[in-house]
Design a protein around this motif. Structure first.
Motif, PDB file in Angstrom:
ATOM      1  N   TYR A  51       0.779  -1.316   0.040  1.00 49.10           N
ATOM      2  CA  TYR A  51      -0.132   0.016   0.127  1.00 49.10           C
ATOM      3  C   TYR A  51       0.813   1.082  -0.134  1.00 49.10           C
ATOM      4  CZ  TYR A  51      -3.799  -3.065   0.623  1.00 49.10           C
ATOM      5  OH  TYR A  51      -4.803  -4.074   0.693  1.00 49.10           O
ATOM      6  N   PRO A  54       5.396   2.418  -4.670  1.00 52.26           N
ATOM      7  CA  PRO A  54       5.049   3.294  -5.613  1.00 52.26           C
ATOM      8  C   PRO A  54       4.293   2.708  -6.828  1.00 52.26           C
ATOM      9  CG  PRO A  54       7.499   3.379  -5.230  1.00 52.26           C
ATOM     10  CD  PRO A  54       6.711   2.386  -4.407  1.00 52.26           C
ATOM     11  N   GLU A  55       4.300   1.428  -6.929  1.00 52.55           N
ATOM     12  CA  GLU A  55       3.412   0.805  -8.081  1.00 52.55           C
ATOM     13  C   GLU A  55       1.867   0.897  -7.717  1.00 52.55           C
ATOM     14  OE1 GLU A  55       2.727  -3.544 -10.053  1.00 52.55           O
ATOM     15  OE2 GLU A  55       4.582  -3.130  -8.845  1.00 52.55           O
ATOM     16  N   SER A  57       0.432   3.443  -6.935  1.00 53.76           N
ATOM     17  CA  SER A  57      -0.012   4.638  -7.261  1.00 53.76           C
ATOM     18  C   SER A  57      -0.544   4.639  -8.888  1.00 53.76           C
ATOM     19  CB  SER A  57       0.936   5.808  -7.298  1.00 53.76           C
ATOM     20  OG  SER A  57       1.484   6.158  -5.983  1.00 53.76           O
ATOM     21  N   GLU A  60      -3.646   2.732  -8.631  1.00 55.71           N
ATOM     22  CA  GLU A  60      -4.940   3.855  -8.618  1.00 55.71           C
ATOM     23  C   GLU A  60      -5.381   4.747  -9.456  1.00 55.71           C
ATOM     24  OE1 GLU A  60      -4.886   5.495  -4.001  1.00 55.71           O
ATOM     25  OE2 GLU A  60      -2.695   5.179  -4.852  1.00 55.71           O
ATOM     26  N   ALA A  61      -4.229   4.928 -10.578  1.00 60.11           N
ATOM     27  CA  ALA A  61      -4.535   5.808 -11.732  1.00 60.11           C
ATOM     28  C   ALA A  61      -5.293   5.173 -12.573  1.00 60.11           C
ATOM     29  CB  ALA A  61      -2.996   6.173 -12.169  1.00 60.11           C
ATOM     30  N   ARG A  64      -9.017   4.887 -11.496  1.00 60.55           N
ATOM     31  CA  ARG A  64      -9.597   6.041 -11.778  1.00 60.55           C
ATOM     32  C   ARG A  64     -10.194   6.085 -13.385  1.00 60.55           C
ATOM     33  NH1 ARG A  64      -5.213   8.033  -8.314  1.00 60.55           N
ATOM     34  NH2 ARG A  64      -6.209   8.306  -6.208  1.00 60.55           N
ATOM     35  N   ASP A  84      -6.691   3.381  -0.106  1.00 61.52           N
ATOM     36  CA  ASP A  84      -6.456   4.977   0.549  1.00 61.52           C
ATOM     37  C   ASP A  84      -6.652   4.467   1.986  1.00 61.52           C
ATOM     38  OD1 ASP A  84      -6.423   7.642   0.658  1.00 61.52           O
ATOM     39  OD2 ASP A  84      -8.346   7.468   1.898  1.00 61.52           O
ATOM     40  N   ARG A  87      -3.458   2.501   3.052  1.00 59.34           N
ATOM     41  CA  ARG A  87      -2.257   3.084   3.029  1.00 59.34           C
ATOM     42  C   ARG A  87      -2.084   3.976   4.313  1.00 59.34           C
ATOM     43  NH1 ARG A  87      -2.862   5.718  -1.454  1.00 59.34           N
ATOM     44  NH2 ARG A  87      -1.506   4.307  -2.744  1.00 59.34           N
TER      45      ARG A  87
END
Length: 269
Positions: A51, A54-55, A57, A60-61, A64, A84, A87
């Motif tokens: 969580y 960096p992967e 993120s 999450e992108a 979205r 979220d 994390r």
């Protein structure tokens, strides 16, 4: 056309249109499928640390980008909320752990009596077999999950004067504690493997020597933070972890042999 026939035709058309509308199904989203699979792989490999990786993120992108009319839109929103929430939990636990870990391996614990390491006295390390293993720095976290009773991470280099002073201490402690469950993960930052091999022939390491493969800036700091440590961008760096891979103590720079032994004794109890 008679009125009654026109009415029946109109009704049939309306029913047909309604049926077609009702039969229209929302399609699954390729973005969600890919993000969900990536999420599963990352969490399986890194558990809670996934969580704050960096992967996550990038995952999450991708979530979205799931279309709002997709049948996966709600699932994507739920997974985003979960990421979220988790994390924040992991970051909170890491911060609490950093605050709790005030111990430094240069400062002995207030323990009564002599330690087993002190009583054991010096022992002779075996001759070096000349073999080293080149690994990625991101493998540090995995090597601290080996199920050992205690793990000592030691980041050093043969060209570092302070490391050369610390190495014999780590080596002797490793020799005295290896039968009780201490695993030393010694990672060298030597760029030239031949320099490291020459140094190790003289130093005769008890532990398996590892050499870091070329790594991008910041990746070693992230690898250390994965187990709750704070890498100071200098060597030597040491971190002692318990059997669950949790940070117990760390020390950038100076190392006290009795301090290290006392901390190990505390973990091995």
């Amino acid at each position: 056309m008679p009125p009654s026939l026109r009415s029946r035709s109109l009704l049939a058309c309306l029913l047909l249109m309604t049926g077609l509308a009702c039969g229209t199904k929302r399609q699954p989203s390729e973005e969600y499928t890919q993000a969900y699979l990536a999420f599963g792989r990352l969490t399986a490999a890194k558990l809670d640390q996934a969580y704050v990786d960096p992967e996550m993120s990038a995952i999450e992108a991708q979530l979205r980008r799931v279309p709002g009319q997709s049948m996966d839109a709600e699932a994507a929103a739920q997974l985003l909320a979960r990421i979220d929430r988790e994390r924040k939990r992991v970051q909170g636990e890491q911060e609490a752990l950093r605050s709790k870990v005030a111990a430094n391996l240069a400062e002995p614990l207030g323990m009564k009596g002599s330690t087993e390491e002190a009583k054991a006295g010096p022992r002779e390390p075996p001759a070096f077999n000349g073999r080293i293993e080149t690994v990625g720095v991101d493998s540090l976290r995995e090597r601290t999950r080996a199920g050992n009773k205690a793990t000592l991470v030691f980041v050093y280099a043969s060209w570092c004067p302070s490391c050369r002073k610390t190495f014999p201490i780590v080596n002797q402690v490793a020799l005295n504690y290896q039968e009780r469950g201490l695993e030393v993960v010694g990672l060298s930052l030597d760029e030239d493997p031949s320099d490291l091999v020459r140094y190790l022939h003289r130093s005769r390491p008890v532990f398996q020597p590892l050499r870091a493969a070329p790594y991008p800036p910041g990746s070693l700091k992230r690898a250390v933070s994965d187990f709750g440590g704070t890498y100071p961008d200098s060597i030597p760096y040491l971190a002692l972890l318990d059997g669950q891979g949790r940070l117990v103590a760390q020390s950038p720079g100076n190392l006290n042999r009795s301090a290290l032994a006392a901390h190990i004794e505390q973990v091995l109890r």
